[in-house]
Design a protein around this motif. Sequence first.
Motif, PDB file in Angstrom:
ATOM      1  N   SER A  51       0.993  -0.906  -0.077  1.00  0.00           N
ATOM      2  CA  SER A  51       0.011   0.297  -0.172  1.00  0.00           C
ATOM      3  C   SER A  51       0.734   1.416   0.343  1.00  0.00           C
ATOM      4  O   SER A  51       1.995   1.198  -0.305  1.00  0.00           O
ATOM      5  N   GLN A  52      -0.291   2.096   0.130  1.00  0.00           N
ATOM      6  CA  GLN A  52       0.782   3.830   0.487  1.00  0.00           C
ATOM      7  C   GLN A  52       0.687   3.923   2.083  1.00  0.00           C
ATOM      8  O   GLN A  52      -0.243   3.658   2.179  1.00  0.00           O
ATOM      9  N   TYR A 107       6.570  -4.934  -1.600  1.00  0.00           N
ATOM     10  CA  TYR A 107       6.487  -3.700  -2.474  1.00  0.00           C
ATOM     11  C   TYR A 107       6.455  -3.282  -3.615  1.00  0.00           C
ATOM     12  O   TYR A 107       5.432  -1.965  -4.692  1.00  0.00           O
ATOM     13  N   HIS A 111       5.011  -1.439  -6.225  1.00  0.00           N
ATOM     14  CA  HIS A 111       5.255   0.028  -6.213  1.00  0.00           C
ATOM     15  C   HIS A 111       6.270   0.242  -7.543  1.00  0.00           C
ATOM     16  O   HIS A 111       7.560   0.131  -7.321  1.00  0.00           O
TER      17      HIS A 111
END
Length: 169
Positions: A51-52, A107, A111
């Motif tokens: 996530s962010q 990650y 991303h």
Amino acid sequence: MYKTKQFMISLCLLSGMAGSALAAGSNSAATAEAMRVIKASGVVRMVKATSQPAKFPCIDKTWKKSEAEVQGLYVANFTSEELRAVADFYETPLGVKYITAFETQAYNRNHPAQVKAVATFSDAEQNEIKQFYETPAGKKYMSGPEAQIMTDATMRIGFDIAVACFKAK
């Protein structure tokens, strides 16, 4: 949809993460060891890796609602000695490296513009990991019927977090 699917897959990589609240209070030694496993295995860090940072408070809040359940399933399905063995492994430098590699992979999938280097493992390290998963506690944690119970619960908890925190805009 893609991010939610990746989130669910990432969460399931650590399939030993789930529990039953009733059992959590019944064995304080096992409950303490369950908390060590939860922390050392990085379940919340794994979810956050998908996530962010803006979603982290929601992830933390939603996870807190399931944490006692996670502890309880560990207590119901593993002895305190088995949980201690799992936590002890994950708390070693190699165990930390192993869990961090999973987090980094999660990650990187989510991303792609900010890819981080994933740790590599020497033959000796791979052998040590394999040896752990061949111990009675390692086998039970990774591939016993208890592992399926944990995977099922993890998927449900992951779904709860996805619904709460990753709503379509």
